[in-house]
Design an enzyme around this catalytic site. Structure first.
Site, PDB file in Angstrom:
ATOM      1  N   TYR A 248      28.994  12.175  -5.531  1.00 38.61           N
ATOM      2  CA  TYR A 248      29.429  11.874  -4.116  1.00 38.61           C
ATOM      3  C   TYR A 248      28.632  11.630  -3.955  1.00 38.61           C
ATOM      4  O   TYR A 248      28.220  12.423  -2.388  1.00 38.61           O
ATOM      5  CB  TYR A 248      29.631  13.542  -3.330  1.00 38.61           C
ATOM      6  CG  TYR A 248      30.713  14.017  -4.582  1.00 38.61           C
ATOM      7  CD1 TYR A 248      32.224  14.489  -4.665  1.00 38.61           C
ATOM      8  CD2 TYR A 248      30.177  15.236  -5.500  1.00 38.61           C
ATOM      9  CE1 TYR A 248      32.815  15.223  -6.111  1.00 38.61           C
ATOM     10  CE2 TYR A 248      30.884  16.217  -6.781  1.00 38.61           C
ATOM     11  CZ  TYR A 248      31.787  15.662  -7.220  1.00 38.61           C
ATOM     12  OH  TYR A 248      32.936  16.678  -7.309  1.00 38.61           O
ATOM     13  N   CYS A 344      28.074  22.901   0.494  1.00 37.56           N
ATOM     14  CA  CYS A 344      28.651  24.194   1.977  1.00 37.56           C
ATOM     15  C   CYS A 344      29.353  24.736   2.158  1.00 37.56           C
ATOM     16  O   CYS A 344      30.139  25.436   3.391  1.00 37.56           O
ATOM     17  CB  CYS A 344      28.732  22.487   3.262  1.00 37.56           C
ATOM     18  SG  CYS A 344      30.894  22.127   2.278  1.00 37.56           S
TER      19      CYS A 344
END
Length: 389
Positions: A248, A344
């Site tokens: 990612y 997150c």
């Protein structure tokens, strides 16, 4: 825990209508305590989390500001943010967590619309030209990108409009028109074209330069991003010989920062715009020991495992939804020595850590929360997992 500057909710007049800053009713030190408690509760069973790293000045930290444009019931042009869980626009001129200059530019654009006969988009009636304005600013370079999201590629008097905008804000280094004609909640469409400048900005992070385009992902809090990535590279325990994977990878930030302490880096990202920026960033910094691949991260790791390729360290920084089981299964098959998971969302992080540790092949050795988003309920967390020998 270090005492931070206290900031109270009465500094923001939009607190009750906006809903973007869920913790604004708390002093900043109490916000950090709340987030620490959340991390301890969700992740404390894996290992004891370190004290959260907060900000010395938690105001105006966002380097990316987005505003929706429309008209109110009286026909007046408004710009601002969508109220939480609705498509109702809360008019905002200034926000206590957004970059001041970006807010000023958005207000100027709203003021210019009438004289240029530009109509804001009305999603209920399906007409109007300007849907959104997105402003990105490089805190390290001062470069500013303005993205005008329109329903049509036809932009009347676009050159004069850009000139008028830059007369008021000469710090703007590029203006991009993004075309988004569909009935959608997505801010950006697929097509875009520069109206001024080269269509991207550059910023400096952890001593490296990064090219940022309209659609590429870049962390919105550069001060805490340096803390976050510095701690992630520290957790990786690199010696200069390792083969590293940056899954990612976005525009290549983590992989490029880690490349100076690695043997080789393989970086994977599905977004073609981000991969284009990542390759440009490697050239911009004259880094030759990193290769970028546009691919699904899970499929890429599974092919590596099937081909008996090895990796010493894997960095993973998935979206809020976390990783899927295909990626996590491929990661276990690849069996790196260490995994550095940057998250997150502590809820999906908890779920993914359970998956990675359930076969007793890995254990969580370090957990470090970082406050990337003061005044919101969100918290970033770095976890290090070590393979059990």
């Amino acid at each position: 825990m270090e005492k931070k500057k206290e900031v109270l909710k009465d500094q923001c007049p939009h607190y009750r209508k906006c809903g973007g800053c869920q913790l604004q009713n708390m002093e900043y030190s109490k916000q950090l305590e709340w987030k620490q408690h959340l991390i301890n509760k969700l992740l404390g069973s894996f290992c004891k989390p370190e004290p959260i790293i907060g900000m010395q000045n938690p105001l105006h930290y966002r380097n990316k500001v987005s505003a929706a444009f429309s008209v109110d019931r009286s026909g007046r042009t408004i710009s601002g943010v969508y109220q939480s869980s609705t498509h109702r626009i809360v008019p905002v001129d200034r926000c206590m967590i957004e970059d001041r200059k970006s807010d000023e530019i958005i207000v100027t654009i709203r003021q210019l619309l009438k004289s240029f006969h530009i109509t804001p988009y009305n999603e209920y009636k399906g007409y109007g030209l300007l849907r959104h304005v997105l402003v990105k600013r490089g805190f390290g370079t001062g470069e500013v990108m303005v993205v005008l999201v329109t329903t049509s590629p036809i932009f009347p008097a676009k050159n004069r409009f850009v000139q008028a905008l830059r007369n008021r804000h000469p710090e703007i280094t590029t203006v991009v028109q993004n075309i988004n004609p569909g009935f959608t909640s997505m801010v950006l469409g697929d097509r875009e074209k520069p109206l001024f400048g080269n269509g991207y900005i550059e910023d400096v992070l952890c001593g490296l330069k990064f090219r940022i385009s309209a659609k590429s992902f870049y962390q919105v809090n550069p001060v805490q991003t340096e803390v976050l990535y510095g701690k992630a590279v520290e957790f990786a325990g690199l010696t200069g010989r390792e083969q590293v994977i940056d899954a990612y990878c976005g525009i290549g930030t983590i992989g490029l920062i880690a490349s100076g302490r690695s043997g080789t880096v393989i970086a994977v990202e599905q977004n073609p715009d981000a991969i284009q920026d990542a390759g440009a960033n490697a050239k911009l910094n004259a880094i030759g020991n990193i290769k970028f691949y546009q691919d699904d991260a899970g499929a890429f790791l599974m092919r590596m495992a099937e081909e008996k390729q090895k990796a010493d360290v894997v960095f993973m920084d998935p979206p809020r939804a976390g990783s899927d089981e295909n990626f996590l299964s491929a990661l276990l098959e690849l069996s790196p020595k260490r995994i550095v998971y940057i998250s997150c969302n502590p809820e999906t992080l908890q779920r993914d850590l359970k998956f990675l540790t359930r076969r007793k092949e890995y254990f969580v050795s370090k957990i470090q929360p970082v406050d990337m988003f003061p005044f919101t309920k969100h918290v970033e967390t770095i976890c290090r997992l070590d393979r059990i020998k």
